[in-house]
Design an enzyme around this catalytic site. Sequence first.
Site, PDB file in Angstrom:
ATOM      1  N   GLY A   1     -35.964  62.575  21.876  1.00 16.13           N
ATOM      2  CA  GLY A   1     -34.698  61.868  21.589  1.00 16.13           C
ATOM      3  C   GLY A   1     -34.934  60.371  21.731  1.00 16.13           C
TER       4      GLY A   1
ATOM      5  N   GLY B   1     -32.701  57.292  20.200  1.00 13.69           N
ATOM      6  CA  GLY B   1     -31.288  57.167  20.523  1.00 13.69           C
ATOM      7  C   GLY B   1     -30.978  55.916  21.330  1.00 13.69           C
ATOM      8  N   GLN B   2     -29.721  55.839  21.792  1.00 15.21           N
ATOM      9  CA  GLN B   2     -29.285  54.638  22.514  1.00 15.21           C
ATOM     10  C   GLN B   2     -30.177  54.381  23.732  1.00 15.21           C
ATOM     11  OE1 GLN B   2     -25.425  54.786  24.462  1.00 15.21           O
ATOM     12  NE2 GLN B   2     -25.352  52.556  24.697  1.00 15.21           N
TER      13      GLN B   2
ATOM     14  N   ASP C   1     -38.692  62.359  18.050  1.00 11.41           N
ATOM     15  CA  ASP C   1     -37.291  62.468  17.623  1.00 11.41           C
ATOM     16  C   ASP C   1     -37.244  63.240  16.304  1.00 11.41           C
ATOM     17  OD1 ASP C   1     -34.655  60.537  18.575  1.00 11.41           O
ATOM     18  OD2 ASP C   1     -34.473  61.594  16.656  1.00 11.41           O
TER      19      ASP C   1
ATOM     20  N   ARG D   1     -35.506  62.153  13.854  1.00 11.95           N
ATOM     21  CA  ARG D   1     -35.429  61.131  12.805  1.00 11.95           C
ATOM     22  C   ARG D   1     -36.591  60.165  12.945  1.00 11.95           C
ATOM     23  NH1 ARG D   1     -31.141  57.531  14.271  1.00 11.95           N
ATOM     24  NH2 ARG D   1     -31.163  58.280  16.397  1.00 11.95           N
TER      25      ARG D   1
ATOM     26  N   ASP E   1     -38.521  68.440  16.024  1.00 11.07           N
ATOM     27  CA  ASP E   1     -37.239  69.081  16.296  1.00 11.07           C
ATOM     28  C   ASP E   1     -37.449  69.911  17.561  1.00 11.07           C
ATOM     29  OD1 ASP E   1     -35.003  70.617  16.524  1.00 11.07           O
ATOM     30  OD2 ASP E   1     -34.972  71.277  14.434  1.00 11.07           O
TER      31      ASP E   1
ATOM     32  N   TYR F   1     -19.887  69.618  25.372  1.00 14.82           N
ATOM     33  CA  TYR F   1     -20.967  68.755  25.877  1.00 14.82           C
ATOM     34  C   TYR F   1     -21.046  68.850  27.414  1.00 14.82           C
ATOM     35  CZ  TYR F   1     -23.037  64.173  27.162  1.00 14.82           C
ATOM     36  OH  TYR F   1     -23.788  63.165  27.708  1.00 14.82           O
TER      37      TYR F   1
ATOM     38  N   LYS G   1     -23.949  70.328  29.910  1.00 13.20           N
ATOM     39  CA  LYS G   1     -24.596  69.527  30.963  1.00 13.20           C
ATOM     40  C   LYS G   1     -24.520  70.244  32.319  1.00 13.20           C
ATOM     41  CE  LYS G   1     -26.112  65.979  28.633  1.00 13.20           C
ATOM     42  NZ  LYS G   1     -27.554  65.775  28.431  1.00 13.20           N
TER      43      LYS G   1
ATOM     44  N   ILE H   1     -22.978  54.210  28.939  1.00  9.23           N
ATOM     45  CA  ILE H   1     -24.010  53.168  28.986  1.00  9.23           C
ATOM     46  C   ILE H   1     -23.700  52.059  27.984  1.00  9.23           C
ATOM     47  CG2 ILE H   1     -26.470  52.711  28.648  1.00  9.23           C
ATOM     48  CD1 ILE H   1     -26.986  55.516  29.767  1.00  9.23           C
TER      49      ILE H   1
HETATM   50  P1  NAD Z   1     -28.146  59.447  21.329  1.00 14.47           P
HETATM   51  O1  NAD Z   1     -27.212  60.351  20.608  1.00 14.47           O
HETATM   52  O2  NAD Z   1     -28.054  57.982  21.068  1.00 14.47           O
HETATM   53  O3  NAD Z   1     -29.649  59.875  21.043  1.00 14.47           O
HETATM   54  C1  NAD Z   1     -30.061  61.207  21.031  1.00 14.47           C
HETATM   55  C2  NAD Z   1     -31.328  61.292  20.185  1.00 14.47           C
HETATM   56  O4  NAD Z   1     -31.768  62.645  20.195  1.00 14.47           O
HETATM   57  C3  NAD Z   1     -31.109  60.889  18.730  1.00 14.47           C
HETATM   58  O5  NAD Z   1     -32.052  59.903  18.353  1.00 14.47           O
HETATM   59  C4  NAD Z   1     -31.312  62.193  17.950  1.00 14.47           C
HETATM   60  O6  NAD Z   1     -31.901  62.004  16.678  1.00 14.47           O
HETATM   61  C5  NAD Z   1     -32.226  62.953  18.897  1.00 14.47           C
HETATM   62  N1  NAD Z   1     -32.150  64.413  18.721  1.00 14.47           N
HETATM   63  C6  NAD Z   1     -31.049  65.165  18.533  1.00 14.47           C
HETATM   64  N2  NAD Z   1     -31.392  66.453  18.375  1.00 14.47           N
HETATM   65  C7  NAD Z   1     -32.739  66.511  18.482  1.00 14.47           C
HETATM   66  C8  NAD Z   1     -33.681  67.562  18.393  1.00 14.47           C
HETATM   67  N3  NAD Z   1     -33.305  68.824  18.149  1.00 14.47           N
HETATM   68  N4  NAD Z   1     -34.994  67.263  18.537  1.00 14.47           N
HETATM   69  C9  NAD Z   1     -35.395  65.995  18.753  1.00 14.47           C
HETATM   70  N5  NAD Z   1     -34.542  64.956  18.833  1.00 14.47           N
HETATM   71  C10 NAD Z   1     -33.234  65.215  18.683  1.00 14.47           C
HETATM   72  O7  NAD Z   1     -27.997  59.755  22.889  1.00 14.47           O
HETATM   73  P2  NAD Z   1     -28.227  58.752  24.106  1.00 14.47           P
HETATM   74  O8  NAD Z   1     -26.986  58.015  24.309  1.00 14.47           O
HETATM   75  O9  NAD Z   1     -29.501  58.036  23.951  1.00 14.47           O
HETATM   76  O10 NAD Z   1     -28.310  59.809  25.293  1.00 14.47           O
HETATM   77  C11 NAD Z   1     -29.530  60.349  25.739  1.00 14.47           C
HETATM   78  C12 NAD Z   1     -29.209  61.395  26.784  1.00 14.47           C
HETATM   79  O11 NAD Z   1     -28.477  60.777  27.853  1.00 14.47           O
HETATM   80  C13 NAD Z   1     -28.359  62.539  26.263  1.00 14.47           C
HETATM   81  O12 NAD Z   1     -28.802  63.740  26.828  1.00 14.47           O
HETATM   82  C14 NAD Z   1     -26.980  62.202  26.755  1.00 14.47           C
HETATM   83  O13 NAD Z   1     -26.231  63.351  26.986  1.00 14.47           O
HETATM   84  C15 NAD Z   1     -27.260  61.483  28.058  1.00 14.47           C
HETATM   85  N6  NAD Z   1     -26.195  60.557  28.423  1.00 14.47           N
HETATM   86  C16 NAD Z   1     -25.952  59.445  27.671  1.00 14.47           C
HETATM   87  C17 NAD Z   1     -24.920  58.591  28.039  1.00 14.47           C
HETATM   88  C18 NAD Z   1     -24.601  57.356  27.242  1.00 14.47           C
HETATM   89  O14 NAD Z   1     -23.604  56.687  27.528  1.00 14.47           O
HETATM   90  N7  NAD Z   1     -25.416  56.990  26.256  1.00 14.47           N
HETATM   91  C19 NAD Z   1     -24.142  58.872  29.169  1.00 14.47           C
HETATM   92  C20 NAD Z   1     -24.403  60.039  29.875  1.00 14.47           C
HETATM   93  C21 NAD Z   1     -25.452  60.863  29.515  1.00 14.47           C
HETATM   94  N1  SER Z   2     -21.379  58.319  27.081  1.00 15.69           N
HETATM   95  C1  SER Z   2     -21.340  59.752  27.048  1.00 15.69           C
HETATM   96  C2  SER Z   2     -20.230  60.236  26.180  1.00 15.69           C
HETATM   97  O1  SER Z   2     -19.259  59.509  26.058  1.00 15.69           O
HETATM   98  C3  SER Z   2     -21.118  60.288  28.445  1.00 15.69           C
HETATM   99  O2  SER Z   2     -21.996  61.316  28.642  1.00 15.69           O
HETATM  100  O3  SER Z   2     -20.331  61.300  25.652  1.00 15.69           O
END
Ligand code: NAD
Ligand code: SER
Length: 317
Positions: free
Chosen positions: A10, A13-14, A36, A38, A51, A140, A144, A170
């Site tokens: 992943g 992602g963010q 990832d 993508r 994947d 979701y 978790k 975040i």
């Molecule tokens: P995001 O959605 O920005 O990125 C997720 C990435 O995973 C994407 O680039 C997507 O292409 C990739 N992905 C999805 N399915 C996939 C698969 N089957 N195989 C490979 N890659 C795959 O998410 P994020 O914000 O970077 O969050 C990362 C983790 O942190 C997640 O588990 C999320 O639940 C957790 N989290 C994020 C936040 C937040 O505010 N960003 C808060 C709490 C928890």
């Molecule tokens: N930032 C995330 C959401 O809003 C929290 O896990 O889904």
Amino acid sequence: MAKENILVIGANGQIGSVLVTYLRDIYGENQVVAADLRQPESETGIFVLLDATDAQALARTVRRYGITQIYHLAAILSANGEKEPLKTWDINMKTYFNVLEVARESGIQKIFYPSSIAVFGGNITGVAPQEAALNPSTVYGISKVAGENWSQYYFNRYGLDIRSLRYPGIISHQSMPGGGTTDYAVDIYHQAVKGEDFTCFLESETRLPMIYMDDAIQATVNLMEADAGRLTVRNSYNLAAMSFSPKEITRNIQEYIPDFKVSYQPDFRQEIANSWPDNLDDSPARTDWGWRASYDLDKTTREMIGALRKKYQLIKG
Ligand code: NAD
Ligand code: SER
């Protein structure tokens, strides 16, 4: 430092896009494999198109690069998850089971599993304790909680060293959020810096726990490097940094951009936000591995506005 080969799933992602750069600075460019679904916008190091629902493809990647640690970031987040609940459950759980099993079978030493404030439900008002009863309202959040429980199971049963944080929302300037309920707190800065009005999808008084990206990355790496003997929480540590409402972040931004205007049009995400706590009690993280946040709302605002001004000037050329 022992030589580690780290796989970040992943990675585009963010969080992943910032974490990969940070880990490469610490462990070395060739020690961190980004994976990832993508293609990345620009490839700067080892990247694998993967994947993670495909267990065999994941096992091949682990073998090929001699992976010793996995950061499993891939997931469908809260708001997108509600649009396709069964698909979300399937992806979030299948990818994590594949990670757990490949780790068990190939002797991987450590796993990072990100959890979320979404594990809490409407039974918690105010500040969520570490040991709260977890009644999530979203698919979701349900995934978790299940992930946290499976982490504890694999630790107890197989001794797999899994470490986890319940991240707040975040806030980052480097990357955009991927379909969550806290996304407004990133979008609002972009609109303010571009000189545009912002329509918020949450009500003005809805308080949520938030954290600046630098703090989130620091917490993640500090937890992963902490002495295992000090860790008393093996499902997931509460992590806290700040808590604010859309009205409060707006006022703070207006101190730097006085003309900035916000209106409110709550949508389905309001109900999700209503089920989450205002903040988290992160005492165990503080005691066990010395967690302290460095960014409050005002420091975050100054950093976000400064970085986004540079970014948009660059785009304008
Ligand atoms: P995001 O959605 O920005 O990125 C997720 C990435 O995973 C994407 O680039 C997507 O292409 C990739 N992905 C999805 N399915 C996939 C698969 N089957 N195989 C490979 N890659 C795959 O998410 P994020 O914000 O970077 O969050 C990362 C983790 O942190 C997640 O588990 C999320 O639940 C957790 N989290 C994020 C936040 C937040 O505010 N960003 C808060 C709490 C928890
Ligand atoms: N930032 C995330 C959401 O809003 C929290 O896990 O889904």
